[in-house]
Design a protein around this motif. Structure first.
Motif, PDB file in Angstrom:
ATOM      1  N   ALA A  41     -21.438 -18.853  13.115  1.00  0.00           N
ATOM      2  CA  ALA A  41     -19.274 -18.231  13.613  1.00  0.00           C
ATOM      3  C   ALA A  41     -18.243 -18.705  12.677  1.00  0.00           C
ATOM      4  O   ALA A  41     -17.412 -18.682  12.440  1.00  0.00           O
ATOM      5  N   ALA A  42     -18.217 -19.930  12.578  1.00  0.00           N
ATOM      6  CA  ALA A  42     -16.522 -20.899  11.980  1.00  0.00           C
ATOM      7  C   ALA A  42     -16.600 -20.578  10.452  1.00  0.00           C
ATOM      8  O   ALA A  42     -15.893 -20.236  10.134  1.00  0.00           O
ATOM      9  N   LEU A  88      -9.534 -22.768  13.156  1.00  0.00           N
ATOM     10  CA  LEU A  88     -10.972 -22.344  13.417  1.00  0.00           C
ATOM     11  C   LEU A  88     -11.054 -22.250  15.183  1.00  0.00           C
ATOM     12  O   LEU A  88     -11.097 -21.558  15.975  1.00  0.00           O
ATOM     13  N   ALA A 116     -15.261 -27.058   8.415  1.00  0.00           N
ATOM     14  CA  ALA A 116     -16.148 -26.745   9.296  1.00  0.00           C
ATOM     15  C   ALA A 116     -17.420 -27.033   9.739  1.00  0.00           C
ATOM     16  O   ALA A 116     -17.581 -26.974  11.306  1.00  0.00           O
ATOM     17  N   ARG A 146     -12.523 -21.885  21.243  1.00  0.00           N
ATOM     18  CA  ARG A 146     -12.615 -23.381  21.425  1.00  0.00           C
ATOM     19  C   ARG A 146     -12.064 -24.475  21.798  1.00  0.00           C
ATOM     20  O   ARG A 146     -10.911 -23.923  20.860  1.00  0.00           O
ATOM     21  N   MET A 198     -11.716 -18.971  16.801  1.00  0.00           N
ATOM     22  CA  MET A 198     -13.076 -18.895  17.836  1.00  0.00           C
ATOM     23  C   MET A 198     -12.399 -18.864  19.394  1.00  0.00           C
ATOM     24  O   MET A 198     -13.726 -18.931  20.144  1.00  0.00           O
ATOM     25  N   THR A 239     -17.681 -28.762  13.396  1.00  0.00           N
ATOM     26  CA  THR A 239     -18.719 -27.685  14.701  1.00  0.00           C
ATOM     27  C   THR A 239     -19.746 -28.653  14.723  1.00  0.00           C
ATOM     28  O   THR A 239     -20.603 -28.715  15.824  1.00  0.00           O
ATOM     29  N   GLY A 280     -22.628 -22.152  16.325  1.00  0.00           N
ATOM     30  CA  GLY A 280     -20.707 -22.539  16.125  1.00  0.00           C
ATOM     31  C   GLY A 280     -20.196 -22.469  14.917  1.00  0.00           C
ATOM     32  O   GLY A 280     -19.431 -22.159  14.680  1.00  0.00           O
ATOM     33  N   ARG A 296     -25.249 -25.213  18.672  1.00  0.00           N
ATOM     34  CA  ARG A 296     -23.241 -25.992  17.325  1.00  0.00           C
ATOM     35  C   ARG A 296     -23.979 -24.931  15.973  1.00  0.00           C
ATOM     36  O   ARG A 296     -22.675 -24.762  15.916  1.00  0.00           O
ATOM     37  N   ALA A 355     -15.251 -17.620   9.976  1.00  0.00           N
ATOM     38  CA  ALA A 355     -13.793 -16.969  10.354  1.00  0.00           C
ATOM     39  C   ALA A 355     -12.902 -17.596   8.443  1.00  0.00           C
ATOM     40  O   ALA A 355     -11.818 -17.073   8.163  1.00  0.00           O
ATOM     41  N   VAL A 356     -13.166 -18.518   8.394  1.00  0.00           N
ATOM     42  CA  VAL A 356     -12.699 -19.507   6.847  1.00  0.00           C
ATOM     43  C   VAL A 356     -13.237 -18.725   5.467  1.00  0.00           C
ATOM     44  O   VAL A 356     -12.292 -19.017   4.818  1.00  0.00           O
TER      45      VAL A 356
END
Lengths: 378, 288
Positions: free
Chosen positions: A39-40, B28, A55, B34, B32, A59, A36, A33, A43-44
């Motif tokens: 990574a999230a 997301l 995010a 997911r 990602m 996650t 994750g 988690r 991304a944002v």
């Protein structure tokens, strides 16, 4: 988020530290988690505080209870980046991870010379606490007892259903076998077997919250919450009502996994704490509005009351008889039953007793454990 | 989709109004790769989101409705037995059957019935909606887990089917039971709440354009009052708000009055006790 101003820590360090803080606050954050989450955020974009917040919620959280904790920790972690590190925000431990023994601050902890002794003292103290009357506990002992409720678990009683279920042995399921063979254009195939299915029986708790029961109301609702939660884990349903001068459906409040929060929610719903008792009348309302319609049908109904009836005792007897006709089993739990010198003489109890299948004591954790046994075997 | 704002704009174009948080989470999920796990009270637009996503991205929507006892052959694939038997009979009739060849020809793609999950993998890119996953049994979750983490399905007689591009997966749950943590960890989590007053008015206006502004506002304000009451067995969701607003419009109502409201309450409240309780308090609530 002012991560740029922070020269000492790399962004991923800050984020992973936040994940750790969240775990300390009781949210089950696992390694994957946390990854994750990184990574999230990547991304944002790190520079957007609100997006980072969303995010993280997506996650790191897994249930509505996690979301509230997340918001608190997030605010504590990211809003005060200047100044010395603050104490980690810690909520009360989650019920699922609470210790079986009462918390370490009790008993002889602090001296720390003989661990084994401490443990034994704690163990025997908790045993004593198990049998103490909950009405006589002081605030400290009550808190320890609350933590011990986790040990109560209800395996919901079951009933057989009319429908059969497929099974790997038992009787031949002729129709399924034939249908399967038809599907293969009459080619014979495997034989299907079946047996009667089972379903959990509904358990209905009626908790008296009138003035004479006020010393027990908190513990009984805690018990109701515990039963609700543990039965749910097995697919069972526990419905809870409070009775007094009014009938209140508190099942929804008790569905929150956190016992303290559930009790607060229940407390807000119930309008007649520590009022008078009109047991017969509220029981009639229960049967009219819910019970006879289906909620009490074939279920195990448990009434928690001392039987101090202010209204008409005859009405109570009448309604209890009605209840027994509908329900599978009626259990009356009286906190005073376990005390020396108690005789069931109150008008309400006298009227109700002939219509009960079980009459149990209910003043300590040990008697609550007995009650769960009785319910499970009903 | 290259930003959360883009997601919100595209969803908005289909009539689904997503707030910033939901848009970010959807963004997301696609970035990602997911699955997206949506929880919330019934009628808050969980299923509608998947439909809107498919429409906004112009992708096929594959829907898997879960129920108690659902198993792999209903979710994944099945072999078409009758056609296989027919095929065998045909081979027999033609004579000169090589048994190995015949067996091999039985497990051909044309005898494979693709159920929703396999269909979504083959049609990918697609939107796969796994609806009300909390209704299925625990064992089914384990099986979903495998598909959702590897994006492939192994069929013993046939081989492995892999999605050329992972589908966008939306799982919804009404939280009638707690989902397994392993499945939750795989997903992005989002809790959909009931919308606030202004947003719900916007939703009514966008989903049911035939409803007048004034009526929409009255309906929503009453529904919002109902939701904060704690004595209802089933507080109305957005879906019920829309139903009620449409019902009132069919009756030609533009301004909500006591009599029409009481007569059409059945579109909003589905329990008799709730209806009785609300009717008793209706004139006080309407005058607000």
């Amino acid at each position: 988020m002012s991560v740029g101003a922070e020269e000492l820590h790399a962004p991923d360090e800050v984020l992973l530290g936040f994940a750790r803080a969240l775990r300390a606050a009781g949210v089950p954050v696992t390694q994957d988690r946390a990854h994750g989450f990184l990574a999230a955020v990547a991304a944002v974009g790190l520079d957007d505080r609100r997006a980072t917040w969303w995010a993280g919620r997506a996650t790191l959280c897994g249930s509505p209870d996690d979301l509230a904790r997340f918001d608190q920790v997030f605010a504590a972690w990211f809003d005060h980046r200047d100044g010395p590190p603050r104490a980690r925000p810690r909520e009360t431990p989650r019920p699922a991870t609470a210790h079986l023994l009462p918390d370490a601050e009790s008993g002889g902890a602090g001296r720390g010379d003989e661990d084994e002794d401490v443990l034994r003292v704690a163990a025997s103290e908790s045993e004593v606490l198990r049998h103490r009357d909950v009405a006589t506990l002081d605030a400290h002992d009550k808190r320890r007892l609350d933590a011990m409720f986790v040990r109560l678990a209800l395996r919901p009683p079951t009933r057989r259903t009319a429908r059969h279920r497929r099974w790997h042995r038992g009787s031949v399921d002729a129709s399924r076998t034939l249908r399967a063979s038809l599907r293969r254009m009459g080619e014979p195939g495997e034989i299907a077997w079946r047996r009667r299915g089972t379903r959990p029986r509904r358990v209905v708790l009626l908790v008296d919250v009138s003035g004479s029961m006020s010393a027990y109301a908190d513990a009984l609702l805690r018990l109701a919450h515990r039963l609700t939660q543990s039965a749910r884990a097995h697919g069972g349903v526990v419905e809870t009502f409070t009775v007094g001068t009014r009938l209140t459906h508190v099942t929804r409040a008790l569905r929150s996994p956190d016992p303290d929060r559930a009790l607060v929610a229940a407390g807000e719903v119930v309008p007649d704490w520590s009022g008078g008792t009109r047991l017969g009348e509220t029981l009639r309302v229960f049967l009219d509005r819910w019970g006879q319609r289906g909620m009490a049908r074939g279920s195990v109904v448990v009434v928690f009351s001392d039987g101090w009836e202010r209204g008409d005792a005859a009405l109570l007897g009448e309604q209890m008889a009605r209840l027994q006709r509908v329900a599978h089993r009626v259990v009356w739990v009286n906190p005073h039953r376990g005390k020396a010198g108690y005789a069931p003489l109150q008008g309400g109890v006298v009227a109700a007793l002939p219509h009960c299948d079980d009459f149990l004591a209910g003043h300590s954790l040990a008697t609550f454990a007995d009650l769960t046994e009785v319910i499970a075997r009903a | 989709m290259d930003s959360a704002a883009d997601v919100a704009a595209r969803l908005g174009a289909t009539g689904y109004l997503a707030d910033d948080e939901l848009a970010t989470v959807v963004f997301l999920a696609s970035r990602m790769q997911r699955p997206l796990l949506l929880e919330g009270e019934p009628g808050t637009g969980k299923t509608a989101l998947a439909e809107a996503l498919a429409q906004a991205l112009d992708l096929p929507l594959v829907r898997l409705q879960c129920y108690e006892g659902i198993d792999a052959s209903q979710a994944l694939y099945d072999w078409d037995f009758p056609r296989q038997i027919l095929h065998l009979r045909a081979l027999e009739a033609a004579g000169a059957v090589d048994s190995d060849e015949a067996e091999k020809s039985l497990y051909d793609e044309r005898f494979l019935l693709a159920r929703p999950v396999l269909a979504a993998l083959r049609q990918a890119p697609a939107v796969l909606l796994v609806d009300e996953v909390d209704r299925a049994d625990d064992e089914f979750e384990a099986f979903l887990l495998e598909v959702l983490s590897t994006w492939q399905v192994t069929i013993p007689e046939f081989g492995t089917v892999t999605a050329p591009e992972p589908p966008l997966v939306v799982l919804t749950s009404n939280r009638t039971r707690e989902l397994h943590d392993a499945l939750k960890r795989r997903c992005l989590y989002h809790w959909i709440d009931h919308p606030g007053l202004e947003r719900e008015v916007e939703i009514v206006r966008s989903r049911a354009p035939e409803v007048g502004e004034q009526l929409a506002r009255q309906v929503v304000s009453l529904v919002q009052q109902l939701r904060v009451r704690d004595d209802l067995l089933k507080p109305p969701g957005v879906a019920e708000t829309l139903d009620w607003a449409r019902a009132l419009t069919h009756l030609g109502t533009t301004d909500l009055d006591l009599a029409t409201a009481a007569a059409t309450l059945g579109a909003l409240l589905k329990y008799r006790e709730d209806g009785d309780r609300v009717k008793a308090a209706l004139d006080r609530m309407l005058s607000r």
